[in-house]
Design an enzyme around this catalytic site. Sequence first.
Site, short mmCIF file in Angstrom:
data_model
loop_
_atom_site.label_atom_id
_atom_site.label_comp_id
_atom_site.label_asym_id
_atom_site.label_seq_id
_atom_site.Cartn_x
_atom_site.Cartn_y
_atom_site.Cartn_z
N SER A 183 41.06 45.39 50.69
CA SER A 183 42.04 45.97 49.76
C SER A 183 43.40 46.26 50.39
O SER A 183 44.37 46.40 49.67
CB SER A 183 41.47 47.25 49.16
OG SER A 183 41.27 48.21 50.16
N HIS A 211 37.35 43.85 44.45
CA HIS A 211 38.75 43.44 44.30
C HIS A 211 38.89 41.94 44.04
O HIS A 211 39.99 41.44 43.85
CB HIS A 211 39.56 43.79 45.55
CG HIS A 211 40.01 45.21 45.59
ND1 HIS A 211 41.05 45.70 44.82
CD2 HIS A 211 39.55 46.27 46.30
CE1 HIS A 211 41.22 46.97 45.06
NE2 HIS A 211 40.32 47.35 45.96
N LYS A 242 37.81 47.94 37.90
CA LYS A 242 39.06 47.31 38.36
C LYS A 242 39.47 46.22 37.35
O LYS A 242 39.83 46.54 36.23
CB LYS A 242 38.89 46.81 39.78
CG LYS A 242 38.78 47.99 40.76
CD LYS A 242 38.81 47.62 42.22
CE LYS A 242 38.89 48.86 43.09
NZ LYS A 242 37.64 49.14 43.83
C1 LIG Z 1 36.78 50.19 44.35
C2 LIG Z 1 35.74 49.71 45.25
C3 LIG Z 1 34.45 50.24 45.23
C4 LIG Z 1 34.07 51.40 44.35
O1 LIG Z 1 33.99 51.00 43.01
P1 LIG Z 1 33.78 52.12 41.89
O2 LIG Z 1 33.15 51.38 40.75
O3 LIG Z 1 35.13 52.66 41.57
O4 LIG Z 1 32.90 53.16 42.45
C5 LIG Z 1 33.50 49.69 46.06
N1 LIG Z 1 33.80 48.67 46.90
C6 LIG Z 1 35.04 48.15 46.97
C7 LIG Z 1 35.33 47.04 47.91
C8 LIG Z 1 36.06 48.67 46.16
O5 LIG Z 1 37.29 48.17 46.24
#
Ligand SMILES: *Cc1c(COP(=O)(O)O)cnc(C)c1O
Length: 396
Positions: A183, A211, A242
């Site tokens: 990220s 992502h 996301k």
């Molecule tokens: C955002 C993210 C998470 C967490 O996801 P949520 O559904 O918000 O708990 C886990 N792993 C990665 C790589 C992320 O970017």
Amino acid sequence: MYGKIKEHLQNELHSIREAGLYKNERLIVSPQDAVIRLASGQEVLNFCANNYLGLSNHPALIKAAEDALHSHGYGMSSVRFICGTTNLHKTLEQKITEFFGTEDTILYAACFDANGGIFEPLFSEEDAIISDSLNHASIIDGVRLSKAKRFRYLNADMKDLEAQLILVKDARFKIIVTDGVFSMDGNVAPLDQIHILAKKYDALIMVDECHSAGVVGDTGRGVTELFNLRGEVDIITGTLGKAFGGALGGFTTGRKEVIELLRQRSRPYLFSNSLPPAVVNAGIKMFDMMAETSDLQDKLHHNTKYFISRMIDAGFDIKPTKSAICAVMLYDAKLSQNFAARLLEEGIYVIGFYYPVVAQGQARIRVQLSAAHLPAHLDQALAAFIKVGKSLGVIR
Ligand SMILES: *Cc1c(COP(=O)(O)O)cnc(C)c1O
């Protein structure tokens, strides 16, 4: 009782502030979108949401959520296996399975839970988990909850991964775990090479597509699409928070027996509430839209290419990326904060990241592109970057 720890907590908070690491929440009073309104009344262009496909405020998803409120009510008041499973939950799991070309899927309240609940049921002392050094916090926590031996390799470094695989060659089971897209840089995991090494050393592969799902690959199927490895990865985790609508919800999808065992043993699934029907039905609608067309991916990929090429032309130092994340390197922490503040004055909302979120001396502004950005939004952001970049001496 509280007195002693109160003082301790006050000191902790003070030192967080002193270190300049105190996080403040910015209040938004509009829906999440390309243009958002802040509590101050200021309208800004949003370049820091994970709203990659612009679905967070999409009328079709809002309608699907509304429909489910009427047909299935507000809450489930139960975990999945007691009385928290509706036909909608089963349908959504099926849609996710089809989307990724896997065998079965299990839903969680969040991907944090999917990652928290994957390792402990599957692996124990005789096993080895080999994890990329830049993997998400939820993977790190999930690995800690299992009794397996833990190994780490430098971010996307295949020499180091191979060295770790050699170290653990006598383990009963081995699994290589990686984020699909990292990220902070936006780089993708070299899944083609990971796949070769996994074969050579008889290891499983797990990819966290949070992502990358919806974003990477021509039709947004994620890094397995990008590297032509559909069906070749044993375990994929992802989020509905996301690109996939931005509300909440997580999932693990992959081999049939893995998912079946998770339904028996995975603690965040067994001991935490079921997703509400409105969220689930919007998820179903979202995957139906993805199955019909990849217009949103086309838009997102076009926007990303356009923005990055103009930024490079303007003289900015941009990290190589294959995602919708564009890291504008500034290297200096203070500069990154100044730059972001000046951009906000210009109506562009981005975040500057610095140590310890990124490595020392690697401060940057992270721009996240969206299919919701119109050409005029991109041009306004580019103009602002160039104006502020020149005035702060970052570009000439
Ligand atoms: C955002 C993210 C998470 C967490 O996801 P949520 O559904 O918000 O708990 C886990 N792993 C990665 C790589 C992320 O970017």
